[in-house]
Design an enzyme around this catalytic site. Sequence first.
Site, PDB file in Angstrom:
ATOM      1  N   HIS A  24       0.842  -1.206   0.000  1.00 57.81           N
ATOM      2  CA  HIS A  24       0.000   0.000   0.000  1.00 57.81           C
ATOM      3  C   HIS A  24       0.875   1.253   0.000  1.00 57.81           C
ATOM      4  CE1 HIS A  24      -3.525   2.434   1.505  1.00 57.81           C
ATOM      5  NE2 HIS A  24      -2.529   3.169   1.960  1.00 57.81           N
ATOM      6  N   GLU A  25       1.841   1.284   0.898  1.00 58.79           N
ATOM      7  CA  GLU A  25       2.707   2.467   0.990  1.00 58.79           C
ATOM      8  C   GLU A  25       3.597   2.590  -0.242  1.00 58.79           C
ATOM      9  OE1 GLU A  25       2.180   4.679   3.033  1.00 58.79           O
ATOM     10  OE2 GLU A  25       1.070   3.687   4.620  1.00 58.79           O
ATOM     11  N   HIS A  63       1.838   4.318  -2.985  1.00 62.99           N
ATOM     12  CA  HIS A  63       1.813   5.771  -2.796  1.00 62.99           C
ATOM     13  C   HIS A  63       3.100   6.404  -3.334  1.00 62.99           C
ATOM     14  CE1 HIS A  63      -1.852   6.481  -0.790  1.00 62.99           C
ATOM     15  NE2 HIS A  63      -1.555   5.897   0.349  1.00 62.99           N
ATOM     16  N   GLU A 117      -6.388   6.799  -1.430  1.00 61.60           N
ATOM     17  CA  GLU A 117      -6.331   5.676  -0.482  1.00 61.60           C
ATOM     18  C   GLU A 117      -7.017   4.446  -1.070  1.00 61.60           C
ATOM     19  OE1 GLU A 117      -4.614   5.420   2.293  1.00 61.60           O
ATOM     20  OE2 GLU A 117      -3.935   7.481   2.188  1.00 61.60           O
TER      21      GLU A 117
END
Lengths: 184, 540
Positions: free
Chosen positions: B168-169, B172, B235
């Site tokens: 997930h990070e 980003h 997100e």
Amino acid sequence: MTGWILLSVIILFIVWIIFMYNRLITFKNDVAAAWSQIDVQLKRRYDLIPNLVSVVKGYMDFERETLERVITARTQALSAVKLGDKASAENALTTSLGSLFAVIENYPVLKSNENAMRLQEELTTTENRIAFSRQFYNDLVANFRIRIEVFPDNIIASMFSFQSPEFFLAEKEDRTLPSAKLCR
Amino acid sequence: MPLTFIEIERQKNWRISLLFIFLMFMYFCVTYSLVIGFRLIFFFPFLNDGLVSFVFDPVYILIIFAFSLLIAGIHFWFSASNMISFVVQNLGAAPPDPEDGVHRTLKDVIEEIHVVTGNKKKINCMVIPSLSMNALAVADLKGESVIAITEGLLSRLTRPQLEAVVAHEAYHILSGDCLETTVAASMFGMYASAIEKLESFRDDDMPGFHPAFLLFWLLVRLSNLLNMFISREREYRADAASVRMTRNPLAMAEVLHLLSRNWTGVGLIGSGIEMLCIIHPNASHSDESEGWWADLTSTHPPIRKRMKILLGMAHKSISSFEDEQINEAVRSKSSEQHYYALDPNQQWQGPYNMGELAFLPWLSPVTWIISGIDKSPMRVSENETINSIFSIIPDKNENRSNEFSCPICRHPLVETEYERTKILKCSHCGGTLVENSKIPRIIARNDGECNERIESIARAVLSDNQKKFTVKRLKGRTVEPAPLHYCSKCKHPMFRTFYSLAYLIEIDRCGKCGVTWFDADELKMLQCIIENRITASINI
């Protein structure tokens, strides 16, 4: 006048072919690079297995069978050349390693051995990296296959005889989650 | 290309220039109104031309424009390029310790995610020594990027869950929206949280108005204004990308469920850098609601909606998932097998799990034990699994480090593994010497359940210390000054203090070497107290 138009159409056509061809070449090389990534990870696993086996051997006398299965699977995978053979040999190795990890779980002694735990962690991450690089490779192959089969590209692909690469397939029972769940 | 959609995302970076223009505009307005106001006050009597040409003097506009461009440029560059080092200092993040089992796993997982993204960009990782649960990604204009995870989260995640968080990070960072967020956060938020940190150290003796508070308030408002540039959508996209990489939507949903039920770092993570986190540390009402206003002002979408989308991918309904999670938590508490053992004083001790049993100094093959299941006492040698402990004792994984000796009994300290990290232990008196940086992670992990024995001692010690502490406060002196211990490393006396005023466990600290000495069981007591929230019982 008609000559000029014809000329410019031909030039445009040639530019388009060059563009398409170059794009296919890029795809092809990306696939090759992804394949070499898998190879790097597989090599890493071959190197780690003897270490783990030698650490574990001292503790688990009555689990010889599991260990031997791992060792034979490793030799088979090392000697496989064709992609299809390699894939099935690697899958056998993954399964045998999975059962070895499951056995290790039953040995609290081994779990308190730092060396064994370190090696198990190393192998788990390598297993995951193999799965991930395989996933990346297969995605690339799928994209490349689509490219050389859809309409305008397939003319150029057949003109320069682009081969569609093989998938690196997982065994049927291996389709569920990777062995990652075994750790921790 | 598998991750082409990431390349497309890159084009969104025009928003960063928008931020810059916003900053410049702000400086321009402030400077311009100041200059005009100043001129109006002092030169108004000598006004020859009309008011309009006076206010909109092109020479002044040009000069002020150039000035605000310069100031905005300096502000922008200094904020945006120091963000990583700021986060590191502000949150005390440190690179993972290669000697630590859990940190090694984190490093490996980062490498794995590196593989699945096709080795696009090097991402570093850091660990924040805090018990809270959160993770954040920072990227700066120099092209460096860091994923930071708190010790608390790290200790509670299984491997697939950790993979989901890191993926997930990583999305980003790769998509470039982390850079955008970082720049937005650094403009004002960085300074706001710096002031917030300073404020918390200030004595609260003088109540009322404080100039720093006004500045803080202003910076937080400005920083909130910038939230409008950050869409909540990112997100959802990062969650989706995480599933795409790990092919495991359940792991991500489990993480969100876990995060939504724990302390996510309110107070630790400054209000200026909240938008960088995986989940908003201080979720307000608007964060958990929908509609255009909430979409505009908040940086994170409602957590239940995120979970719903993820569970939809796994064909599960949110209610059945939540029930499962609760059952799981109950089961994991009761499933572990426990043993009781008869100690040399003929007292039954326990319950111990397998690992604790192995470290009992008095355990031998003839010791009587009861396993939690069949309840009949037997010798250790009769139980196959426990007896195997003795086959490793000769080559136990302890290295004698003769350099250091126990501050109490002078026996040499041995390096041993505790809660998957390395500490020095005295095998004679059972005391431990722990580096200060390792204490948070030991507390966060707490693998070995705290047993009744430790808990009852902890209660007694707490009440006793509370009494002593109250007496000391009233009389202004200690009850009975005990002799100080000397640090094993530098041989200087260590100072005696409580771990904190909330957890009154007496410890000895060396200020020079940054190590803490715990007497036997004190470290376990501390873990037990914090985990079970035990407080001193005061009877007056």
